[in-house]
Motif scaffolding. Structure first.
Motif, short mmCIF file in Angstrom:
data_model
loop_
_atom_site.label_atom_id
_atom_site.label_comp_id
_atom_site.label_asym_id
_atom_site.label_seq_id
_atom_site.Cartn_x
_atom_site.Cartn_y
_atom_site.Cartn_z
N PRO A 69 2.16 20.66 -11.98
CA PRO A 69 1.12 20.01 -11.19
C PRO A 69 1.34 18.50 -11.02
CG PRO A 69 0.12 21.51 -12.77
CD PRO A 69 1.59 21.47 -13.08
N ALA A 70 1.97 17.86 -12.03
CA ALA A 70 2.17 16.40 -11.96
C ALA A 70 3.09 16.03 -10.79
CB ALA A 70 2.76 15.90 -13.28
N ALA A 71 3.87 16.99 -10.29
CA ALA A 71 4.81 16.69 -9.20
C ALA A 71 4.09 16.33 -7.89
CB ALA A 71 5.75 17.89 -8.97
N VAL A 72 2.81 16.63 -7.78
CA VAL A 72 2.10 16.30 -6.52
C VAL A 72 1.50 14.89 -6.58
CG1 VAL A 72 1.48 18.74 -6.22
CG2 VAL A 72 -0.25 17.15 -7.02
N ALA A 73 1.58 14.23 -7.75
CA ALA A 73 0.98 12.90 -7.89
C ALA A 73 1.53 11.96 -6.82
CB ALA A 73 1.28 12.34 -9.28
N GLY A 74 0.66 11.14 -6.25
CA GLY A 74 1.09 10.16 -5.25
C GLY A 74 1.27 10.74 -3.86
N SER A 75 0.85 11.97 -3.63
CA SER A 75 0.99 12.56 -2.29
C SER A 75 0.02 11.89 -1.31
CB SER A 75 0.66 14.06 -2.31
OG SER A 75 1.56 14.73 -3.14
N ASP A 76 0.47 11.72 -0.08
CA ASP A 76 -0.43 11.26 0.98
C ASP A 76 -1.17 12.46 1.57
OD1 ASP A 76 0.51 8.48 1.02
OD2 ASP A 76 2.40 9.46 1.61
N LEU A 77 -0.45 13.58 1.61
CA LEU A 77 -1.06 14.79 2.18
C LEU A 77 -0.65 16.01 1.36
CD1 LEU A 77 -1.63 15.73 5.81
CD2 LEU A 77 -0.37 17.37 4.42
N ILE A 78 -1.62 16.85 1.09
CA ILE A 78 -1.34 18.10 0.38
C ILE A 78 -1.73 19.26 1.27
CG2 ILE A 78 -2.08 19.57 -1.56
CD1 ILE A 78 -2.43 16.95 -3.19
N LEU A 79 -0.78 20.14 1.47
CA LEU A 79 -1.06 21.37 2.21
C LEU A 79 -1.40 22.42 1.17
CD1 LEU A 79 -1.05 22.55 5.04
CD2 LEU A 79 1.38 23.03 4.77
N PHE A 80 -2.58 23.01 1.30
CA PHE A 80 -3.07 23.93 0.28
C PHE A 80 -3.00 25.34 0.83
CE2 PHE A 80 -6.18 25.89 -2.54
CZ PHE A 80 -5.88 25.30 -3.75
N THR A 81 -2.07 26.16 0.30
CA THR A 81 -1.78 27.45 0.93
C THR A 81 -1.67 28.60 -0.08
OG1 THR A 81 0.54 26.79 0.96
CG2 THR A 81 -0.66 26.56 3.03
N VAL A 82 -2.50 28.53 -1.11
CA VAL A 82 -2.54 29.71 -1.99
C VAL A 82 -3.45 30.75 -1.33
CG1 VAL A 82 -2.15 28.42 -4.12
CG2 VAL A 82 -4.50 28.88 -3.37
N LYS A 83 -3.37 31.99 -1.82
CA LYS A 83 -4.29 33.02 -1.35
C LYS A 83 -5.71 32.62 -1.74
CE LYS A 83 -1.50 36.05 0.43
NZ LYS A 83 -0.60 36.85 -0.37
N THR A 84 -6.67 33.03 -0.93
CA THR A 84 -8.05 32.62 -1.15
C THR A 84 -8.56 32.95 -2.55
OG1 THR A 84 -8.52 32.72 1.17
CG2 THR A 84 -10.40 32.92 -0.26
N GLN A 85 -8.15 34.09 -3.08
CA GLN A 85 -8.65 34.46 -4.41
C GLN A 85 -8.12 33.51 -5.49
OE1 GLN A 85 -6.75 36.37 -2.49
NE2 GLN A 85 -5.20 37.52 -3.57
N ASP A 86 -7.07 32.73 -5.17
CA ASP A 86 -6.51 31.78 -6.15
C ASP A 86 -7.01 30.35 -5.93
OD1 ASP A 86 -4.94 33.75 -7.37
OD2 ASP A 86 -3.33 33.50 -5.92
N THR A 87 -7.89 30.17 -4.93
CA THR A 87 -8.28 28.81 -4.54
C THR A 87 -8.88 28.01 -5.70
OG1 THR A 87 -8.63 29.47 -2.26
CG2 THR A 87 -9.74 27.45 -2.96
N VAL A 88 -9.91 28.56 -6.32
CA VAL A 88 -10.64 27.77 -7.32
C VAL A 88 -9.75 27.48 -8.53
CG1 VAL A 88 -12.62 27.78 -8.90
CG2 VAL A 88 -12.89 28.57 -6.54
N ALA A 89 -9.07 28.52 -9.04
CA ALA A 89 -8.24 28.32 -10.25
C ALA A 89 -7.14 27.30 -9.97
CB ALA A 89 -7.64 29.66 -10.68
N THR A 90 -6.50 27.40 -8.80
CA THR A 90 -5.38 26.49 -8.52
C THR A 90 -5.88 25.07 -8.25
OG1 THR A 90 -4.26 28.38 -7.52
CG2 THR A 90 -3.31 26.22 -7.11
N ALA A 91 -6.94 24.95 -7.47
CA ALA A 91 -7.46 23.59 -7.19
C ALA A 91 -7.89 22.92 -8.49
CB ALA A 91 -8.62 23.67 -6.20
N THR A 92 -8.48 23.69 -9.39
CA THR A 92 -8.91 23.13 -10.68
C THR A 92 -7.69 22.68 -11.49
OG1 THR A 92 -10.76 24.67 -10.64
CG2 THR A 92 -10.29 23.63 -12.75
N GLN A 93 -6.65 23.52 -11.46
CA GLN A 93 -5.41 23.20 -12.21
C GLN A 93 -4.77 21.91 -11.69
OE1 GLN A 93 -2.49 26.27 -11.57
NE2 GLN A 93 -1.00 25.35 -12.97
N PHE A 94 -4.89 21.65 -10.38
CA PHE A 94 -4.22 20.49 -9.77
C PHE A 94 -5.14 19.28 -9.59
CE2 PHE A 94 0.08 21.80 -8.57
CZ PHE A 94 0.03 23.15 -8.91
#
Ligand SMILES: NC(=O)c1ccc[n+]([C@@H]2O[C@H](COP(=O)([O-])OP(=O)(O)OC[C@H]3O[C@@H](n4cnc5c(N)ncnc54)[C@H](OP(=O)(O)O)[C@@H]3O)[C@@H](O)[C@H]2O)c1
Length: 352
Positions: A69-94
């Motif tokens: 997850p630390a690899a996204v630090a400093g991003s100007d834009l994040i494209l969020f493309t996990v399956k909907t059922q993974d949205t909350v767990a992944t967004a929380t993790q990142f």
């Protein structure tokens, strides 16, 4: 800054790896990080390459892939493309690494309320994509259809400058991008198209090349599911935003009805299978069933059922799709229904 300097893709599977890879290919000075896991993630990480197949042939694009997850630090834009059922767990993790980045969710279903508690209101964009991509083997993604993607602000707090940067960045992929300030309606447009497409998965039917050209399936399954969805959305006061081409649900319904006119069936079959060469769509529900994964069915046909419940009306056809997909999910070795079985079942459920 005309496009984002650092773009991260959280959930760089079929859609995300294709968008991220194409942005990197056409805009090499942009730093692109693909966040992925499993065999697909490992393959991209080990080779430092994502292979993109499409009408252009194959492109091997040098890429940074990671599962950290630390690899996204400093991003100007994040494209969020996990399956909907993974949205909350992944967004929380990142969450700790998202920072001030603009986040664009390009997912099926309605995800804004799931992301809103984690992403700053002024930075959250959502969208829908009429593209069709699949992971054919780990590290190799194919663009089966390069349809339009529509993005828009999830709230009024998103500024024009934010929208413009997101638009330019995604457009660097050279896939068609449109902006809509009524994005929820565009998402519901796509959701209704998917309710039919996901029904075609029940019999592993190729939606465009076989399903809609089969008179029985079209009239007993596709059109009734679509009509039911339209009725539910109207009852729930959800408006539908028109989009370009055949990805517009009303235009699509007119086309299906036209196929029923005398003489059209043969003409259409010849034209669509011949000169127009319709793409073979690989729905993510099909891909998930083949990989023994949970599907997004609860967020697509299930969203119609949820809205129907909210309005105290029935949505038996969409409920049947949800039920049958869960039935297929529950077995290890998936055996699809025949198209005839599905047509008969839906005739019974519709009571005709
Ligand atoms: N594919 C299409 O043509 C298409 C078209 C229109 C819309 N959509 C929508 O776009 C969204 C993405 O679909 P897709 O087909 O691209 O799905 P996908 O191929 O399954 O890609 C999602 C990727 O995210 C990974 N992932 C999930 N959680 C993660 C985490 N915490 N850390 C790292 N990686 C993680 C998944 O890994 P695992 O496989 O290990 O879970 C998977 O590789 C869905 O909402 C879908 O409905 C897809």
């Amino acid at each position: 800054m005309t496009v984002a300097k650092k773009v991260s893709v959280i959930g760089a599977g079929a859609i995300g790896a294709m968008f991220g890879g194409l942005i990197k290919h056409h805009q090499p000075e942009t730093e692109v990080v693909l966040i992925a896991r499993g065999d697909h993630g490992r393959e991209m990480q080990q080779r430092g390459i994502v292979s993109l197949r499409g009408s252009w042939g194959q492109r091997d694009v040098p890429i940074t892939a990671s599962s950290d997850p630390a690899a996204v630090a400093g991003s100007d834009l994040i494209l969020f493309t996990v399956k909907t059922q993974d949205t909350v767990a992944t967004a929380t993790q990142f969450a700790d690494w998202i920072g001030d980045a603009i986040v664009v969710s390009l997912q099926n279903g309605i995800n804004q309320h799931l992301l809103a508690p984690i992403v700053r209101e002024e930075n959250l964009l959502v969208g829908m994509t009429a593209t069709n991509m699949s992971i054919d083997q780990p590290g190799v993604v194919t663009c089966n259809r390069s349809g339009v993607s529509v993005i828009g602000p999830a709230s009024k707090r998103v500024t024009g400058a934010t929208l413009d940067l997101a638009n330019r960045t995604l457009a660097a992929s050279q896939l068609p991008i449109e902006i809509s300030d009524r994005i929820l309606g565009a998402q519901y447009n796509k959701l209704l198209l998917n309710t039919m497409g996901y029904a075609s998965v029940l019999s592993a039917t190729d939606f465009l090349r076989e399903g809609i050209l089969d008179r029985d399936w079209r009239n007993q399954v596709a059109l009734p599911i679509l009509d039911e969805g339209l009725r539910v959305l109207a009852a729930a006061n959800r408006s539908i935003e028109r989009v370009g081409g055949m990805s517009d649900v009303f235009r699509f319904r007119r086309m299906l009805r036209t196929f029923n006119l005398p003489g059209f069936q043969v003409l259409v079959r010849n034209v669509l299978r011949g000169p127009l060469r319709l793409p073979s769509l690989k729905y993510s529900v099909y891909q998930d069933l083949m990989r023994n994964r949970p599907t997004e069915i609860d967020y697509v046909n299930g969203e119609v059922v949820r809205l129907a419940n909210e309005c105290h009306i029935d949505a038996p056809l969409n409920a049947e799709v949800v039920r049958l997909v869960h039935e297929l999910e529950s077995v290890d070795d998936v055996t699809f229904f025949s198209r005839r079985e599905i047509t008969e079942r839906f005739r019974t459920v519709a009571g005709c």
